[in-house]
Design an enzyme around this catalytic site. Structure first.
Site, PDB file in Angstrom:
ATOM      1  CB  SER A 131       1.840   0.421   0.499  1.00  0.00           C
ATOM      2  OG  SER A 131       0.870  -0.584   0.706  1.00  0.00           O
ATOM      3  CE  LYS A 178       1.494  -0.357   4.978  1.00  0.00           C
ATOM      4  NZ  LYS A 178       1.960   0.886   5.651  1.00  0.00           N
ATOM      5  N   GLY A 203      17.423  -7.528   4.779  1.00  0.00           N
ATOM      6  CA  GLY A 203      18.095  -6.938   5.923  1.00  0.00           C
ATOM      7  C   GLY A 203      17.207  -6.117   6.825  1.00  0.00           C
ATOM      8  CB  VAL A 248      13.163  -4.460   2.677  1.00  0.00           C
ATOM      9  CG1 VAL A 248      14.442  -3.652   2.683  1.00  0.00           C
ATOM     10  CG2 VAL A 248      12.046  -3.684   1.996  1.00  0.00           C
ATOM     11  CE  LYS A 256       4.409 -10.219   3.768  1.00  0.00           C
ATOM     12  NZ  LYS A 256       5.577  -9.787   2.985  1.00  0.00           N
ATOM     13  CB  ALA A 301       8.269   4.667   6.970  1.00  0.00           C
TER      14      ALA A 301
END
Length: 660
Positions: free
Chosen positions: A431, A446, A480, A478, A434, A388
């Site tokens: 990933s 990415k 938050g 995502v 985008k 990550a």
């Protein structure tokens, strides 16, 4: 001595202001409860004798003191067998009533058998059976009433002193979940809500009551129904409402200063206390235009339990949630890697507190440091890597393309190559949407990382000794996460505005952090190698609508209390994101919400060579050369609102010259 006893009683029963406060009584000792129960059964025997004597005119039920003693002794024995005195009286439940019933029935059955034996021996009965039935009825009634009275007395005095500060609430829904939530909230201590009734879909008779509360119909006049019940709060527990109905309800409630709370699904919680804590103020994710996605836990357990797991970027918003979910699945060793010292330290304190028996190791390093990564591989036999670690902020990477390349591409290459060399079973890469038809350096970097790990898998599997399965997960924004629009909008609302939006028509896909991390874990479990997993994320969300909803949820009026300011698209930003390229198809999986993208597979030697060229340009800090070479690897990369658009113009002109 007497004064000391009086003082103790006063401390127990009365508050510091001299008012009765039964909340000071934590519980009655078991021997006190047993003593009261014995007293009640003695009174039951006495009343049964008196009633039968009055009806039959003689001592027809029990003829001697020893017979009375036998009845009481048998009943006391049943108290001990069924432990009817063991529970807290103020928390008496149906189970306690059931135990009392079993105790009374067992007492009756034992006395009947004793009476039968006595009659056989002495040719006369000890008791009349009708007397035993009367005694059983009276004793059970008295014992149960005692518990109900104490429970009601405690509830009344506990909450009557704070009723003035309670929020009058109605439960939206009338199913088992709504009833369970209402019951849990009514027994909560300290209590936050006073339940005034239920509002539910359907044609309910006006006389219907649940938990002695009225049930009103949910329709166009639901606001009037809420006001009829003198409520100032609504607790949402009806999962059948569509997002449009839910938002319409929320909007109308907020206009009339009625607070809205969201309630959990009771089946997902282990205790009443957890249910009441799960009732919270409505969040923007509760109004997403799609159903939450849940995945299979067993497959993830097989992937992780007892294994050595490495999570890179473990201190980030996505990485830290992966760490939490992995920790719950009992890995043999959990390695958490990040370059950010303070966030990693904070995470270490949290995880050690939540999972004190878990074997953990926190590693501070950069994924660009291949020597440090190799040392980690040498010292630990790693089974699964969840990768990550990445730079993700579009405008920052647009102005620092060399850093995006070094971390997102070279860092991924370092880790992927070592995973093959050291026989890691699975490599799961995080990933982004985008990466699809990228319009910025971050998305293109990415996509390049996706291409590298996918081509490496298909190249390395030709060697039977290479067993590493490379899997990619691709999802949208995502809610938050660090730097996402939701926490940004919250801060702007807290400051009184304005909320800043780059374009009135910009749209994005959204999911919650736990959902995103579930996808990562599920992909690792189901992946066979070489796949790019994508989510069916429902309909995209218009950012303008998101901002409006958040302003209303905060109790303000959009445009009046909180302004919305349009700032213009940022470098590299486009109006909408995609999960698939124009030429890609998808394959279904065992989960209807998860699909596999059929992206073209590029020869690994070609990808490796071009990645080396991109990385070389990055080391030389040549931004134009970096992006130019990145576009050569990712031909669908077209810059938007960026200084690098000039490269696309040059490329188009060159192509036209070749055609001529």
């Amino acid at each position: 001595m007497f004064n000391n006893i009086i003082s103790a009683i006063r401390i127990i029963l009365f508050s510091s202001e001299g008012k009765i406060d039964v909340r000071n009584i934590k519980y009655l000792p078991r021997w006190v409860v047993l003593g009261i129960d014995v007293y009640l059964i003695i009174q039951s025997v006495t009343l049964a004798v008196l009633l039968l004597d009055d009806v039959l005119g003689e001592a027809a039920f029990i003829s001697s003191f020893w017979n009375v003693a036998a009845v009481i002794a048998v009943n006391i024995a049943m108290f001990f067998i069924f432990k009817t005195y063991a529970g807290l009286i103020r928390h008496s439940s149906y189970m306690d009533a059931f135990k009392l019933m079993l105790s009374s029935l067992s007492t009756f059955a034992t006395l009947v058998i004793l009476n039968f034996v006595y009659t056989a021996v002495y040719n006369e009965p000890m008791f009349m059976v009708i007397g035993l039935i009367l005694y059983m009825t009276l004793s059970f009634t008295f014992l149960l009433l005692f518990r109900l009275i104490v429970k009601q007395f405690y509830t009344h005095f506990t909450f009557s002193t704070v009723d003035g500060s309670l929020s009058n609430a109605v439960i939206l829904g009338a199913d088992e979940n709504a009833i369970s939530i209402a019951g849990a909230l009514q027994s909560e201590n300290p209590r936050r809500f006073k339940i005034k009734g239920f509002i539910a879909k359907g044609n309910f008779n006006s006389n219907i009551r649940i938990l002695d509360k009225p049930v009103l119909n949910f329709g166009e006049n639901f606001i009037q129904n809420i006001q009829r019940l003198d409520a100032n709060s609504v607790i949402l527990s009806d999962g059948k409402l569509s997002s449009e109905e839910k938002f319409a309800l929320v909007a109308k409630c907020l206009e009339r200063d009625i607070k809205v709370y969201n309630a959990p699904l009771v089946s997902n919680w282990q205790s009443t206390d957890a249910v009441t804590k799960g009732v919270r103020s409505l969040r923007i994710e509760d109004l997403l235009d799609r159903d939450p996605i849940t995945l299979n836990k067993k497959s993830k357990e097989r992937q992780i339990k007892g294994k050595t797991i490495l999570v890179t970027g473990g201190a980030g918003s996505i990485g830290s949630e992966i760490v939490r979910q992995v920790a719950e699945l009992e890995p043999g060793l959990l390695l958490i890697l990040d370059q950010a010292e303070t966030p990693l330290h904070n995470l270490s304190l949290e995880i050690k507190a939540r999972f004190p028996d878990l074997n953990l190791k926190f590693v501070i390093t950069d994924v660009c440091n291949k020597n440090r990564l190799e040392l980690l591989m040498q010292n630990h036999d790693i089974d699964v890597i969840y990768h990550a670690a990445a730079y993700k902020h579009v405008p920052l990477m647009e102005s620092n393309p060399h850093e995006a390349i070094l971390t997102n591409i070279m860092g991924t290459k370092n880790l992927a190559d070592l995973a093959v060399d050291y026989g890691v079973d699975k490599f799961v890469m995080v990933s982004t949407d985008k990466a699809v038809n990228p319009s910025n350096v971050m998305g293109a970097s990415k996509r390049a990382a996706e291409m590298y790990v996918q081509s490496l898998y298909f190249c390395s599997r030709k060697n039977i000794r290479n067993k590493t399965k490379f899997i990619t997960t691709r999802f949208g924004n995502v809610l938050g996460s660090n730097g996402s629009v939701v926490p940004l909008f919250k801060k702007q609302i807290e400051k009184g505005g304005p909320i800043t939006i780059t374009h009135p028509d910009i749209i994005r896909y959204f999911m919650t952090i736990p959902e995103a991390c579930q996808l990562v874990l599920e992909a690792g479990a189901m992946g066979k190698g070489g796949e790019i997993f994508i989510f069916d994320m429902g309909e995209p969300v218009k950012i303008m609508d998101l901002a409006t909803k958040m302003i209303r949820l905060a109790g303000f009026v959009p445009g009046a209390d909180i302004k919305i300011k349009i700032t213009g698209l940022r470098p590299g930003e486009k109006l909408y994101e995609e999960l698939l390229t124009d030429h890609c198809e998808t394959l279904p999986t065992h989960h209807e919400k998860i699909m596999i993208s059929q992206d073209p597979i590029v020869d690994h030697d070609t990808v490796d060579m071009k990645v080396a060229q991109i990385v070389d340009a990055s080391f030389n800090l040549k931004d134009i050369a970096v992006v130019q070479r990145l576009k050569a690897l990712v031909p669908e990369f077209k810059s938007m609102n960026s200084t690098f658009e000039q490269l696309d113009v040059v490329e188009e002109n060159t192509a036209k010259m070749k055609v001529k």
